[in-house]
Design a protein around this motif. Sequence first.
Motif, PDB file in Angstrom:
ATOM      1  N   LYS A   1       0.832  -1.206   0.000  1.00  0.00           N
ATOM      2  CA  LYS A   1       0.000   0.000   0.000  1.00  0.00           C
ATOM      3  C   LYS A   1       0.865   1.254   0.000  1.00  0.00           C
ATOM      4  N   LEU A   2       2.024   1.171   0.654  1.00  0.00           N
ATOM      5  CA  LEU A   2       2.940   2.313   0.661  1.00  0.00           C
ATOM      6  C   LEU A   2       3.444   2.605  -0.748  1.00  0.00           C
ATOM      7  N   LYS A   3       3.725   1.564  -1.519  1.00  0.00           N
ATOM      8  CA  LYS A   3       4.176   1.761  -2.892  1.00  0.00           C
ATOM      9  C   LYS A   3       3.071   2.375  -3.760  1.00  0.00           C
ATOM     10  N   ILE A   4       1.824   2.022  -3.450  1.00  0.00           N
ATOM     11  CA  ILE A   4       0.706   2.629  -4.189  1.00  0.00           C
ATOM     12  C   ILE A   4       0.591   4.104  -3.843  1.00  0.00           C
TER      13      ILE A   4
ATOM     14  N   LEU B   1      -2.390   5.207   9.377  1.00  0.00           N
ATOM     15  CA  LEU B   1      -1.821   3.990   9.950  1.00  0.00           C
ATOM     16  C   LEU B   1      -0.309   3.949   9.762  1.00  0.00           C
ATOM     17  N   LEU B   2       0.150   4.331   8.585  1.00  0.00           N
ATOM     18  CA  LEU B   2       1.593   4.370   8.323  1.00  0.00           C
ATOM     19  C   LEU B   2       2.285   5.385   9.235  1.00  0.00           C
ATOM     20  N   VAL B   3       1.703   6.559   9.379  1.00  0.00           N
ATOM     21  CA  VAL B   3       2.294   7.602  10.213  1.00  0.00           C
ATOM     22  C   VAL B   3       2.353   7.167  11.671  1.00  0.00           C
ATOM     23  N   LEU B   4       1.275   6.563  12.172  1.00  0.00           N
ATOM     24  CA  LEU B   4       1.259   6.110  13.564  1.00  0.00           C
ATOM     25  C   LEU B   4       2.342   5.072  13.822  1.00  0.00           C
ATOM     26  N   CYS B   5       2.465   4.097  12.927  1.00  0.00           N
ATOM     27  CA  CYS B   5       3.492   3.063  13.098  1.00  0.00           C
ATOM     28  C   CYS B   5       4.888   3.682  13.089  1.00  0.00           C
ATOM     29  N   ALA B   6       5.139   4.569  12.123  1.00  0.00           N
ATOM     30  CA  ALA B   6       6.459   5.191  12.011  1.00  0.00           C
ATOM     31  C   ALA B   6       6.764   6.071  13.219  1.00  0.00           C
ATOM     32  N   VAL B   7       5.767   6.805  13.695  1.00  0.00           N
ATOM     33  CA  VAL B   7       5.987   7.702  14.834  1.00  0.00           C
ATOM     34  C   VAL B   7       6.264   6.913  16.108  1.00  0.00           C
ATOM     35  N   PHE B   8       5.549   5.827  16.326  1.00  0.00           N
ATOM     36  CA  PHE B   8       5.829   4.992  17.496  1.00  0.00           C
ATOM     37  C   PHE B   8       7.255   4.453  17.450  1.00  0.00           C
ATOM     38  N   LEU B   9       7.697   4.027  16.264  1.00  0.00           N
ATOM     39  CA  LEU B   9       9.070   3.538  16.133  1.00  0.00           C
ATOM     40  C   LEU B   9      10.078   4.627  16.477  1.00  0.00           C
ATOM     41  N   ILE B  10       9.878   5.813  15.915  1.00  0.00           N
ATOM     42  CA  ILE B  10      10.803   6.921  16.156  1.00  0.00           C
ATOM     43  C   ILE B  10      10.793   7.337  17.621  1.00  0.00           C
TER      44      ILE B  10
ATOM     45  N   ASP C   1      -6.468   8.169   3.176  1.00  0.00           N
ATOM     46  CA  ASP C   1      -6.402   8.786   4.508  1.00  0.00           C
ATOM     47  C   ASP C   1      -6.161   7.738   5.586  1.00  0.00           C
ATOM     48  N   ARG C   2      -6.934   6.660   5.537  1.00  0.00           N
ATOM     49  CA  ARG C   2      -6.784   5.615   6.554  1.00  0.00           C
ATOM     50  C   ARG C   2      -5.402   4.960   6.480  1.00  0.00           C
ATOM     51  N   THR C   3      -4.947   4.684   5.261  1.00  0.00           N
ATOM     52  CA  THR C   3      -3.635   4.061   5.084  1.00  0.00           C
ATOM     53  C   THR C   3      -2.530   4.979   5.562  1.00  0.00           C
ATOM     54  N   ARG C   4      -2.648   6.265   5.216  1.00  0.00           N
ATOM     55  CA  ARG C   4      -1.614   7.222   5.595  1.00  0.00           C
ATOM     56  C   ARG C   4      -1.546   7.398   7.109  1.00  0.00           C
TER      57      ARG C   4
ATOM     58  N   GLY D   1       1.119   8.774  -5.933  1.00  0.00           N
ATOM     59  CA  GLY D   1       0.405  10.038  -5.853  1.00  0.00           C
ATOM     60  C   GLY D   1      -1.021   9.838  -5.384  1.00  0.00           C
ATOM     61  N   GLU D   2      -1.599  10.904  -4.876  1.00  0.00           N
ATOM     62  CA  GLU D   2      -2.933  10.854  -4.279  1.00  0.00           C
ATOM     63  C   GLU D   2      -3.986  10.365  -5.271  1.00  0.00           C
ATOM     64  N   HIS D   3      -4.035  10.974  -6.449  1.00  0.00           N
ATOM     65  CA  HIS D   3      -5.092  10.641  -7.412  1.00  0.00           C
ATOM     66  C   HIS D   3      -4.942   9.216  -7.935  1.00  0.00           C
ATOM     67  N   SER D   4      -3.718   8.808  -8.222  1.00  0.00           N
ATOM     68  CA  SER D   4      -3.497   7.441  -8.713  1.00  0.00           C
ATOM     69  C   SER D   4      -3.866   6.411  -7.653  1.00  0.00           C
ATOM     70  N   ALA D   5      -3.521   6.706  -6.394  1.00  0.00           N
ATOM     71  CA  ALA D   5      -3.834   5.769  -5.311  1.00  0.00           C
ATOM     72  C   ALA D   5      -5.345   5.617  -5.135  1.00  0.00           C
ATOM     73  N   ILE D   6      -6.062   6.729  -5.201  1.00  0.00           N
ATOM     74  CA  ILE D   6      -7.530   6.666  -5.075  1.00  0.00           C
ATOM     75  C   ILE D   6      -8.128   5.906  -6.247  1.00  0.00           C
ATOM     76  N   THR D   7      -7.593   6.128  -7.445  1.00  0.00           N
ATOM     77  CA  THR D   7      -8.081   5.425  -8.633  1.00  0.00           C
ATOM     78  C   THR D   7      -7.901   3.914  -8.505  1.00  0.00           C
ATOM     79  N   LEU D   8      -6.824   3.511  -7.854  1.00  0.00           N
ATOM     80  CA  LEU D   8      -6.554   2.082  -7.668  1.00  0.00           C
ATOM     81  C   LEU D   8      -7.329   1.495  -6.490  1.00  0.00           C
ATOM     82  N   GLY D   9      -8.173   2.297  -5.866  1.00  0.00           N
ATOM     83  CA  GLY D   9      -9.052   1.793  -4.812  1.00  0.00           C
ATOM     84  C   GLY D   9      -8.480   1.843  -3.414  1.00  0.00           C
ATOM     85  N   LEU D  10      -7.380   2.579  -3.219  1.00  0.00           N
ATOM     86  CA  LEU D  10      -6.766   2.658  -1.896  1.00  0.00           C
ATOM     87  C   LEU D  10      -7.434   3.748  -1.062  1.00  0.00           C
ATOM     88  N   ARG D  11      -7.765   3.418   0.179  1.00  0.00           N
ATOM     89  CA  ARG D  11      -8.286   4.413   1.115  1.00  0.00           C
ATOM     90  C   ARG D  11      -7.098   5.191   1.676  1.00  0.00           C
TER      91      ARG D  11
END
Length: 344
Positions: free
Chosen positions: A225-228, A249-258, A244-247, A232-242
């Motif tokens: 999902k990160l590669k999607i 989740l990624l930010v929370l995981c990365a911030v906890f690690l840091i 905001d939710r994905t971003r 870019g925003e528009h391409s990711a939405i076109t491919l069916g990726l949610r």
Amino acid sequence: MITEKINDVELGFVKRKYRFLFVSMCLALIALILAGMILYLGNTKYPLSIILRVLAGEEIKGATFAIMTLRLPRMLAGLLAGMAFGMAGCTFQTMLRNPLASPDIIGITSGSSVAAVFCILVFQVSGSAVSIAAVISGLLVSSLIYILSRGGSFSGGRLILIGIGLQAMLNAVISYLLLRANHYDVPAALRWLNGSLNGIQMKSIPALCFTVLFFGGLLVLLGRKLKILELGEHSAITLGLRTDRTRILLVLCAVFLIAVATAVTGPISFVAFLAGPIAGWLAGKGIATILPAGLTGSVLVLLADIIGQYAFDTNFPVGIITGILGAPYLLYLLIRMNKTGGAA
């Protein structure tokens, strides 16, 4: 003709996959060798047989204390913190499609640092209290950066600029605290700010280990999902990726690690900044390089610690060595972006 093109695509994917696995195994082997060197090197050099017996639980006078109390926590902290910094840095850089989008450049690391320094200098506490404050502050600052960058819609460029601005403000707060503090307390704060594996205790390792395994594992699972998102925003939405939710989740995981890694070792500079580009160069494009970036981070921290401890007459904190390694790349990147009109 179409069949030949499909076969070429499949062959290319298989080659990239094998390259990814080969690079990951090589990085893991290098990290393992460096970890062994940290257990071996010191005022007294113990043979491998002694090290293995001590790790197995046997009590050996002198060796048990040196290995289990001093060297093992140091090695594990370097290994795990390096992996946390590397994975988090790669996540931000890939998601925001900018090599400058590293946690230690966009203010997240400074968010953890300001709370830790405040606790050390004002409340004069250490240990778990500093760690908890650093984690909470890192989460709050990252949330503030994300909220301010939203505006009408999410903007990676806006997030980077807001993060750099907040980092400058937080660094000013840290400087003010250092200037106003009792001079007896300043060395402890400076030692922590430089990023150091000195004095790491085994009680700090379980929380760091759990954070890397859990949140790092989530990032690896979210790699596709990160590669999607990287498209870019528009391409990711076109491919069916949610997105905001994905971003989030990624930010929370990365911030906890840091935040947790920074709480244990201090802000080891430029590891999160360097690990992703190095891993991408080694593993190639097409596959998310979160795992290789984590292993690269471990290699950087362990190697820098060995250099800082044994390459000079004076011992240097690991953050000083990684800063020396990372500063030239940052200058190169800024010059390159200036020549290309902002494209990294």
